[in-house]
Design a protein around this motif. Structure first.
Motif, PDB file in Angstrom:
ATOM      1  N   ALA A  45     -47.585  55.083  37.281  1.00 31.09           N
ATOM      2  CA  ALA A  45     -47.629  56.362  37.989  1.00 31.09           C
ATOM      3  C   ALA A  45     -46.236  56.851  38.345  1.00 31.09           C
ATOM      4  CB  ALA A  45     -48.496  56.220  39.248  1.00 31.09           C
ATOM      5  N   ARG A  46     -45.396  55.949  38.821  1.00 34.20           N
ATOM      6  CA  ARG A  46     -44.037  56.357  39.203  1.00 34.20           C
ATOM      7  C   ARG A  46     -43.223  56.782  37.982  1.00 34.20           C
ATOM      8  NH1 ARG A  46     -41.379  55.681  44.106  1.00 34.20           N
ATOM      9  NH2 ARG A  46     -39.187  56.235  43.941  1.00 34.20           N
ATOM     10  N   ALA A  47     -43.480  56.134  36.856  1.00 39.74           N
ATOM     11  CA  ALA A  47     -42.756  56.475  35.626  1.00 39.74           C
ATOM     12  C   ALA A  47     -43.350  57.699  34.933  1.00 39.74           C
ATOM     13  CB  ALA A  47     -42.766  55.289  34.675  1.00 39.74           C
ATOM     14  N   GLY A  48     -44.492  58.185  35.415  1.00 40.78           N
ATOM     15  CA  GLY A  48     -45.135  59.331  34.799  1.00 40.78           C
ATOM     16  C   GLY A  48     -45.807  58.998  33.487  1.00 40.78           C
ATOM     17  N   LEU A  49     -46.310  57.778  33.371  1.00 36.57           N
ATOM     18  CA  LEU A  49     -46.946  57.315  32.141  1.00 36.57           C
ATOM     19  C   LEU A  49     -48.327  56.773  32.452  1.00 36.57           C
ATOM     20  CD1 LEU A  49     -43.926  55.265  30.725  1.00 36.57           C
ATOM     21  CD2 LEU A  49     -44.659  57.526  29.944  1.00 36.57           C
ATOM     22  N   SER A  50     -49.104  56.578  31.414  1.00 35.41           N
ATOM     23  CA  SER A  50     -50.382  55.900  31.577  1.00 35.41           C
ATOM     24  C   SER A  50     -50.138  54.392  31.622  1.00 35.41           C
ATOM     25  CB  SER A  50     -51.321  56.236  30.427  1.00 35.41           C
ATOM     26  OG  SER A  50     -50.846  55.649  29.219  1.00 35.41           O
ATOM     27  N   LYS A  51     -51.095  53.671  32.178  1.00 37.22           N
ATOM     28  CA  LYS A  51     -51.002  52.212  32.206  1.00 37.22           C
ATOM     29  C   LYS A  51     -50.923  51.660  30.786  1.00 37.22           C
ATOM     30  CE  LYS A  51     -53.387  48.178  34.176  1.00 37.22           C
ATOM     31  NZ  LYS A  51     -54.560  47.760  34.986  1.00 37.22           N
ATOM     32  N   GLY A  52     -51.703  52.244  29.893  1.00 36.94           N
ATOM     33  CA  GLY A  52     -51.673  51.801  28.501  1.00 36.94           C
ATOM     34  C   GLY A  52     -50.304  51.987  27.865  1.00 36.94           C
ATOM     35  N   ALA A  53     -49.624  53.071  28.221  1.00 33.09           N
ATOM     36  CA  ALA A  53     -48.288  53.306  27.666  1.00 33.09           C
ATOM     37  C   ALA A  53     -47.309  52.242  28.126  1.00 33.09           C
ATOM     38  CB  ALA A  53     -47.798  54.695  28.066  1.00 33.09           C
ATOM     39  N   VAL A  54     -47.433  51.804  29.396  1.00 35.61           N
ATOM     40  CA  VAL A  54     -46.558  50.736  29.891  1.00 35.61           C
ATOM     41  C   VAL A  54     -46.758  49.474  29.059  1.00 35.61           C
ATOM     42  CG1 VAL A  54     -46.072  49.208  31.834  1.00 35.61           C
ATOM     43  CG2 VAL A  54     -46.456  51.645  32.230  1.00 35.61           C
ATOM     44  N   TYR A  55     -48.016  49.162  28.766  1.00 32.82           N
ATOM     45  CA  TYR A  55     -48.309  47.931  28.013  1.00 32.82           C
ATOM     46  C   TYR A  55     -47.863  48.017  26.557  1.00 32.82           C
ATOM     47  CZ  TYR A  55     -50.919  45.777  31.824  1.00 32.82           C
ATOM     48  OH  TYR A  55     -51.274  45.187  33.012  1.00 32.82           O
ATOM     49  N   LEU A  56     -47.557  49.201  26.066  1.00 34.92           N
ATOM     50  CA  LEU A  56     -46.981  49.311  24.727  1.00 34.92           C
ATOM     51  C   LEU A  56     -45.597  48.679  24.665  1.00 34.92           C
ATOM     52  CD1 LEU A  56     -47.917  52.964  23.669  1.00 34.92           C
ATOM     53  CD2 LEU A  56     -48.854  50.837  22.731  1.00 34.92           C
ATOM     54  N   TYR A  57     -44.915  48.682  25.801  1.00 34.99           N
ATOM     55  CA  TYR A  57     -43.532  48.202  25.833  1.00 34.99           C
ATOM     56  C   TYR A  57     -43.386  46.860  26.543  1.00 34.99           C
ATOM     57  CZ  TYR A  57     -42.777  53.028  24.510  1.00 34.99           C
ATOM     58  OH  TYR A  57     -42.832  54.234  23.852  1.00 34.99           O
ATOM     59  N   PHE A  58     -44.259  46.572  27.490  1.00 34.93           N
ATOM     60  CA  PHE A  58     -44.165  45.341  28.270  1.00 34.93           C
ATOM     61  C   PHE A  58     -45.549  44.715  28.389  1.00 34.93           C
ATOM     62  CE2 PHE A  58     -40.793  48.175  29.735  1.00 34.93           C
ATOM     63  CZ  PHE A  58     -39.678  47.373  29.593  1.00 34.93           C
ATOM     64  N   ARG A  59     -45.649  43.450  28.052  1.00 33.68           N
ATOM     65  CA  ARG A  59     -46.955  42.787  28.045  1.00 33.68           C
ATOM     66  C   ARG A  59     -47.466  42.479  29.452  1.00 33.68           C
ATOM     67  NH1 ARG A  59     -43.058  39.159  26.976  1.00 33.68           N
ATOM     68  NH2 ARG A  59     -43.036  37.207  28.186  1.00 33.68           N
ATOM     69  N   SER A  60     -46.555  42.498  30.450  1.00 34.81           N
ATOM     70  CA  SER A  60     -46.951  42.139  31.809  1.00 34.81           C
ATOM     71  C   SER A  60     -45.897  42.642  32.796  1.00 34.81           C
ATOM     72  CB  SER A  60     -47.074  40.615  31.950  1.00 34.81           C
ATOM     73  OG  SER A  60     -45.809  39.993  31.757  1.00 34.81           O
ATOM     74  N   LYS A  61     -46.240  42.539  34.067  1.00 35.09           N
ATOM     75  CA  LYS A  61     -45.286  42.881  35.122  1.00 35.09           C
ATOM     76  C   LYS A  61     -44.085  41.941  35.077  1.00 35.09           C
ATOM     77  CE  LYS A  61     -46.568  42.019  39.333  1.00 35.09           C
ATOM     78  NZ  LYS A  61     -47.228  42.053  40.665  1.00 35.09           N
ATOM     79  N   GLU A  62     -44.333  40.664  34.790  1.00 30.05           N
ATOM     80  CA  GLU A  62     -43.240  39.688  34.675  1.00 30.05           C
ATOM     81  C   GLU A  62     -42.287  40.071  33.543  1.00 30.05           C
ATOM     82  OE1 GLU A  62     -46.400  38.978  35.052  1.00 30.05           O
ATOM     83  OE2 GLU A  62     -46.436  37.909  36.977  1.00 30.05           O
ATOM     84  N   ALA A  63     -42.850  40.589  32.457  1.00 27.61           N
ATOM     85  CA  ALA A  63     -42.015  41.001  31.321  1.00 27.61           C
ATOM     86  C   ALA A  63     -41.118  42.181  31.693  1.00 27.61           C
ATOM     87  CB  ALA A  63     -42.885  41.354  30.125  1.00 27.61           C
ATOM     88  N   ILE A  64     -41.595  43.038  32.588  1.00 26.92           N
ATOM     89  CA  ILE A  64     -40.760  44.155  33.048  1.00 26.92           C
ATOM     90  C   ILE A  64     -39.561  43.621  33.816  1.00 26.92           C
ATOM     91  CG2 ILE A  64     -40.658  46.236  34.467  1.00 26.92           C
ATOM     92  CD1 ILE A  64     -43.662  46.617  33.928  1.00 26.92           C
ATOM     93  N   LEU A  65     -39.803  42.652  34.706  1.00 25.67           N
ATOM     94  CA  LEU A  65     -38.685  42.074  35.456  1.00 25.67           C
ATOM     95  C   LEU A  65     -37.737  41.341  34.516  1.00 25.67           C
ATOM     96  CD1 LEU A  65     -37.304  41.556  38.133  1.00 25.67           C
ATOM     97  CD2 LEU A  65     -38.768  39.556  38.447  1.00 25.67           C
ATOM     98  N   GLU A  66     -38.291  40.647  33.535  1.00 28.12           N
ATOM     99  CA  GLU A  66     -37.441  39.976  32.551  1.00 28.12           C
ATOM    100  C   GLU A  66     -36.590  41.003  31.807  1.00 28.12           C
ATOM    101  OE1 GLU A  66     -37.932  36.511  29.121  1.00 28.12           O
ATOM    102  OE2 GLU A  66     -39.690  37.333  30.141  1.00 28.12           O
TER     103      GLU A  66
END
Length: 216
Positions: A45-66
């Motif tokens: 929501a903060r990035a202005g994307l769908s949840k599915g779009a986030v998962y296109l680039y990062f498999r998990s929340k941990e992967a985002i921090l990585e």
């Protein structure tokens, strides 16, 4: 660019920017409300994307921090460890540069926020500690150990245990951050990271100075 030149499609430029947009949004949320309390839905929501779009680039929340560690911290430490690899000579100037670069790095908020998140969330999300250890500490300790070992072998510093001394090199910096951000104990004037590093170097150099031959 003239009107006759083909323009890059807007959606393509946008797609290339999306991983950074996701990480930027995540960094704000991780800093404001903690890693464990942040959801992928909130990041999207903060990035202005769908949840599915986030998962296109990062498999998990941990992967985002990585990804944040890889984007923010790794470029700085990569250069330092590359320079340490195969170095021959007095290790102290290289160690001083490394420590002062850390002090400078910790004045940049997007960089500073990453180790703080790891420290604060380690008990609730041990996976992020493992990622940070693998990305940074598992590389720092061997690199510094090898640098010190060749310094001992070359007679540039006194005979010390290289592995334990590597911990001595980085330990005060980690404890300083821990005292400040976990226990809320800071020196007068704030964090004073640069002063801490300068003081640490002065003490460390005194301990590493080569032993003098006894007078005849």
């Amino acid at each position: 660019m003239s009107d006759n030149e083909p323009r890059e499609p807007k959606f393509r430029r946008r797609a290339e920017d999306r991983p950074d947009e996701v990480m930027d949004a995540a960094l704000v949320l991780f800093s404001e409300q903690g890693f464990a309390s942040t959801t992928v839905d909130q990041i999207a929501a903060r990035a202005g994307l769908s949840k599915g779009a986030v998962y296109l680039y990062f498999r998990s929340k941990e992967a985002i921090l990585e990804g944040l560690v890889g984007r923010t911290i790794n470029p700085v430490v990569d250069d330092a460890f590359d320079r340490m690899s195969g170095f021959r000579g007095d290790p102290r100037p290289l160690l001083a540069e490394f420590l002062r670069n850390i002090a400078t790095m910790m004045t940049v908020r997007p960089v500073w926020a990453i180790p703080l998140i790891v420290l604060r969330e380690s008990r609730l999300a041990p996976g992020i500690t493992e990622n940070f250890r693998r990305s940074v500490l598992d590389r720092a300790l061997p690199a510094i150990t090898a640098l010190l070992r060749q310094g001992v072998e070359g007679g540039h510093i006194r005979p010390v245990d290289p592995e334990l001394t590597a911990r001595t090199v980085i330990g005060p910096v980690l404890v300083h951050i821990l005292l400040s951000e976990v226990f809320d104990i800071r020196p007068g004037g704030g964090l004073q990271m640069q002063r801490l590093v300068d003081n640490h170097i002065q003490i460390l150099w005194a301990g590493l100075a080569p032993e003098r031959e006894p007078a005849a």
